[in-house]
Scaffold this active site. Structure first.
Site, PDB file in Angstrom:
ATOM      1  N   TYR A 254       3.568 -25.110  12.692  1.00  0.00           N
ATOM      2  CA  TYR A 254       4.148 -26.433  12.498  1.00  0.00           C
ATOM      3  C   TYR A 254       3.655 -27.426  13.543  1.00  0.00           C
ATOM      4  O   TYR A 254       3.683 -28.638  13.305  1.00  0.00           O
ATOM      5  CB  TYR A 254       5.676 -26.354  12.440  1.00  0.00           C
ATOM      6  CG  TYR A 254       6.135 -26.055  11.034  1.00  0.00           C
ATOM      7  CD1 TYR A 254       6.283 -27.072  10.107  1.00  0.00           C
ATOM      8  CD2 TYR A 254       6.337 -24.742  10.613  1.00  0.00           C
ATOM      9  CE1 TYR A 254       6.646 -26.804   8.798  1.00  0.00           C
ATOM     10  CE2 TYR A 254       6.703 -24.470   9.303  1.00  0.00           C
ATOM     11  CZ  TYR A 254       6.861 -25.506   8.397  1.00  0.00           C
ATOM     12  OH  TYR A 254       7.206 -25.235   7.103  1.00  0.00           O
ATOM     13  N   HIS A 411      12.765 -23.442  11.576  1.00  0.00           N
ATOM     14  CA  HIS A 411      11.573 -22.631  11.303  1.00  0.00           C
ATOM     15  C   HIS A 411      11.397 -21.507  12.323  1.00  0.00           C
ATOM     16  O   HIS A 411      10.403 -20.783  12.276  1.00  0.00           O
ATOM     17  CB  HIS A 411      10.330 -23.516  11.268  1.00  0.00           C
ATOM     18  CG  HIS A 411      10.261 -24.407  10.070  1.00  0.00           C
ATOM     19  ND1 HIS A 411      10.220 -23.915   8.785  1.00  0.00           N
ATOM     20  CD2 HIS A 411      10.241 -25.758   9.951  1.00  0.00           C
ATOM     21  CE1 HIS A 411      10.178 -24.928   7.928  1.00  0.00           C
ATOM     22  NE2 HIS A 411      10.193 -26.047   8.608  1.00  0.00           N
TER      23      HIS A 411
END
Length: 711
Positions: A254, A411
């Site tokens: 990410y 996440h």
């Protein structure tokens, strides 16, 4: 927020509020001033030339295809979803092709498709495939994709701006871009002010659009948040999402994704308001973030896949092409970045890409400087971090990754003190990454699968300790976000690289300590991976330490009696329900070893705990009714009931297989007699023999000056 950051934000925003925006087009990634040299450069510099030719070929395909702006109906990976993605890429490609070639047919394409969007956009409701309780878009199923669309499209519009009539610009701006600005700032208020990668894409889309449309109020909101108080917005995101070392708290995958809007918006700020000196903000934070993204890759280019990550994502992704080009051209000319640029095999057709391609053509490339380092996590750098240890050259490097970072928001995985191990251009001890088939609509619409929660995030899916078959922090994000591991020791000396950390909150009454090292000894060509994992408690617990690996089991110190039928799951919950138990052996106090053949090299892991151990062989795939899980294998060191437990392992890379000539070298390990001498709060002592010589390895937990002694 600390005092220094507050002062910097106040100074930055005071300059902003007193500045009039420049209005020249194009002025984002490709600027009017650089156009003549770029037009010449696509003929002179090979990497810029091939990059432009590839872009122009895509633009030509767009011109040959029927104009298609469908009413949004499909989720991720569906027909309309993919068409709108193609449209925003085509708009940008054709905009660039127009500026370089000066052929108006490309500008005409951009004009026509934007007028088509402008005629429909305000009629579209929220996307019909939007998920409940999830920020929705109008063009796509989630608002995030709408922001990505706008980031690309506004660049294309900027590139053809002067080729359009005033009436055409008014139609596009009033019927498409201004409504989009309202949707992103008012209708998506929460996302716009969120400290998260969704928020980053949103503020970048709004800020870049504000610059191009000469809407300084929207630019100010993008930089300082809706209330313009700097508690949210672009600068707050830089401060809160990145550590001082440039580590993004959601992890490498990410970080790569979020990096693009950060640097695109920074480039826009730099071009429109250079006096703000955005690339120097927070001690050149964006440069550090780009470098850290590259440092969080192995030498084959693959990003280390911890937390939610799609495996095999490399630094060839477009986000890191943009990042590297800007890092080199606009922040600091570091010639070792050119090495990665050559491996990416492309540059942006822009001011920055020109500079990179020109430098490569001039022979300035140096080998990329991979480093062994401790990368801090948290806005102030005090929330754990990631240790990366490296040994060997680029062609055959060992890399040990030690994750002792914060939770990483939604996440993040529950894998405190997890390790990953790479060698010989391959993963040896692996991380599963995320359970998702991104944009494959037939697999749950391309979204994260249920198994991402039931398996991939659970502790047992990683190479770290599980207590009582319960995941760290009970697999609850809100608990994990409150705490972080603590670094105990780090050393990157070439012969003795060590990272040691503790986690004392993952379980109510168990403290976890892990010390892992790459140790270079004169008898061996490759460094040894020495790993010591301690668990301390006042109560009895079951302790399980899995090692998930790539390759084939080819040898062991004990006879493995595999379960040949009637496989059963290893447990009932917390990820154990997805593991087939394929064998189980009880070993004596001397421990044992297992040898894996992976990518034509042998890896022998010796292990002991000073007590009798149970070794379980495992395979991924139980309780998987939709057959969504990738296959995988591992072995688990297990202790059924103990208060304090120490697991010791030494992994040796040795020998190899030549399948062409059918020859084998050094199939046997040189390590023997691994023994745990003692282990307590002050010290752990182990010994082993290497080709007849006895080595003693000591960890002194309370002596930073002599933390590791090997002799």
């Amino acid at each position: 927020m600390n005092y220094l950051k507050t002062v910097v934000i106040v100074f930055f925003c005071s300059i902003f509020s007193s500045t009039t925006l420049a209005q020249k087009h194009p002025s984002l990634m490709l600027t009017e001033a650089q156009l003549p040299e770029i037009r010449t450069g696509v003929q002179q510099y090979p990497l810029l030339q091939t990059s432009y030719e590839a872009l122009k070929a895509e633009a030509e395909l767009a011109l040959k295809s029927p104009l298609n702006v469908p009413v949004p109906t499909d989720g991720g990976g569906g027909i309309t979803h993919e068409q709108h993605k193609r449209n925003y890429i085509n708009i940008l490609n054709c905009g660039v092709a127009y500026q370089i070639s000066q052929d108006k047919k490309y500008a005409t394409y951009v004009r026509d498709i934007l007028l088509n969007y402008a005629s429909q956009y305000q009629k579209w409701p929220l996307h019909p495939k939007r998920k409940p309780n999830h920020p929705a878009g109008k063009i796509f199923w989630q608002g995030l994709n709408d922001c990505v669309w706008q980031v690309y499209v506004i660049q294309g519009y900027d590139l053809v701006y002067d080729a359009l009539t005033a009436k055409e610009r008014e139609q596009i701006e009033q019927n498409l871009f201004m409504p989009i600005l309202k949707f992103l700032t008012v209708d998506s208020y929460e996302t716009f002010n969120k400290i998260h990668n969704h928020g980053t894409w949103n503020v970048a889309a709004v800020g870049m659009t504000g610059y191009v449309l000469n809407q300084p109020d929207y630019v100010e909101m993008a930089i300082k948040g809706s209330k313009k108080d700097s508690k949210t917005g672009y600068l707050a995101q830089i401060n809160q999402l990145f550590s001082p070392d440039g580590y993004y708290m959601e992890g490498p995958y990410y970080q790569r994704y979020a990096l693009l809007p950060f640097i695109l918006f920074a480039k826009a700020i730099h071009n429109y308001q250079p006096q703000l000196n955005i690339f120097a903000y927070r001690d050149r934070l964006l440069a550090k973030a780009i470098n850290t993204s590259l440092q969080l890759t192995y030498t084959n280019g693959v990003l280390f896949p911890f937390n939610d990550a799609i495996k095999d994502k490399t630094y060839e992704s477009i986000e890191l092409v943009y990042g590297l080009n800007l890092a080199y051209a606009d922040i600091k000319e570091e010639n070792h970045l050119l090495d990665i640029a050559q491996k990416q095999k492309k540059v942006i057709v822009s001011d920055a890409g020109l500079k990179v391609a020109k430098a490569i053509a001039a022979g300035k490339t140096e080998p990329f400087k991979y480093q062994s380092q401790w990368i801090r996590d948290g806005g102030n750098g005090n929330e754990g971090g990631v240790g990366v240890l490296r040994a060997g050259d680029h062609k055959d490097q060992q890399a040990l990754v030690f994750k002792a970072a914060s939770q990483g928001m939604g996440h993040g995985h529950f894998d405190r003190l997890n390790i990953l191990y790479y060698d010989n251009n391959a993963e040896v001890f692996i991380d599963y990454g995320a359970a998702r088939f991104i944009n494959i609509e037939s697999k749950r619409g391309g979204h994260y699968l249920p198994e991402n929660t039931s398996w991939a995030k659970q502790t047992v899916a990683h190479n770290t300790l599980v207590v009582d078959e319960i995941s760290h922090y009970q697999a609850k994000e809100e608990l994990g976000e409150k705490q972080h591991p603590e670094l105990l020791y780090f050393s990157n000396q070439p012969q003795l690289q060590v990272v040691s950390a503790k986690e004392t909150h993952a379980y109510a009454d168990v403290d976890l300590y892990r010390t892992t090292a790459l140790v270079k000894l004169p008898e061996l060509h490759k460094a040894l991976l020495i790993d010591v994992y301690r668990a301390n408690s006042a109560n009895n617990h079951q302790y399980d330490l899995p090692f998930w690996y790539n390759g084939h089991l080819v040898n062991s110190s004990f006879k493995i009696n595999a379960i040949t039928d009637n496989l059963r799951a290893l447990g009932k919950a917390n990820g154990y329900q997805h593991i087939w138990k394929t064998a189980e052996n009880t070993l004596d106090t001397q421990g044992g070893f297992i040898t894996i053949l992976n990518n034509e090299r042998f890896y022998t892991t010796h292990f002991t705990s000073g007590e009798a151990l149970v070794v379980k062989q495992m395979a991924i795939g139980a309780n998987d009714p939709e057959m969504s899980l990738f296959p995988g294998k591992g072995f688990m060191l297990s202790q059924a009931a103990a208060k304090n437990q120490t697991f010791v392992s030494v992994t040796e890379a040795h020998g190899g297989v030549d399948p062409i000539n059918e020859t084998i070298t050094a199939a046997g390990s040189g390590i023997s007699n691994l023994s745990l001498i003692s282990s307590d709060d002050k010290q752990t002592q182990i010994s082993f023999k290497l080709k007849g010589k006895t080595y003693n390895y000591t960890i002194n937990y309370q002596d930073k000056d002599n933390y590791i002694i090997i002799k």
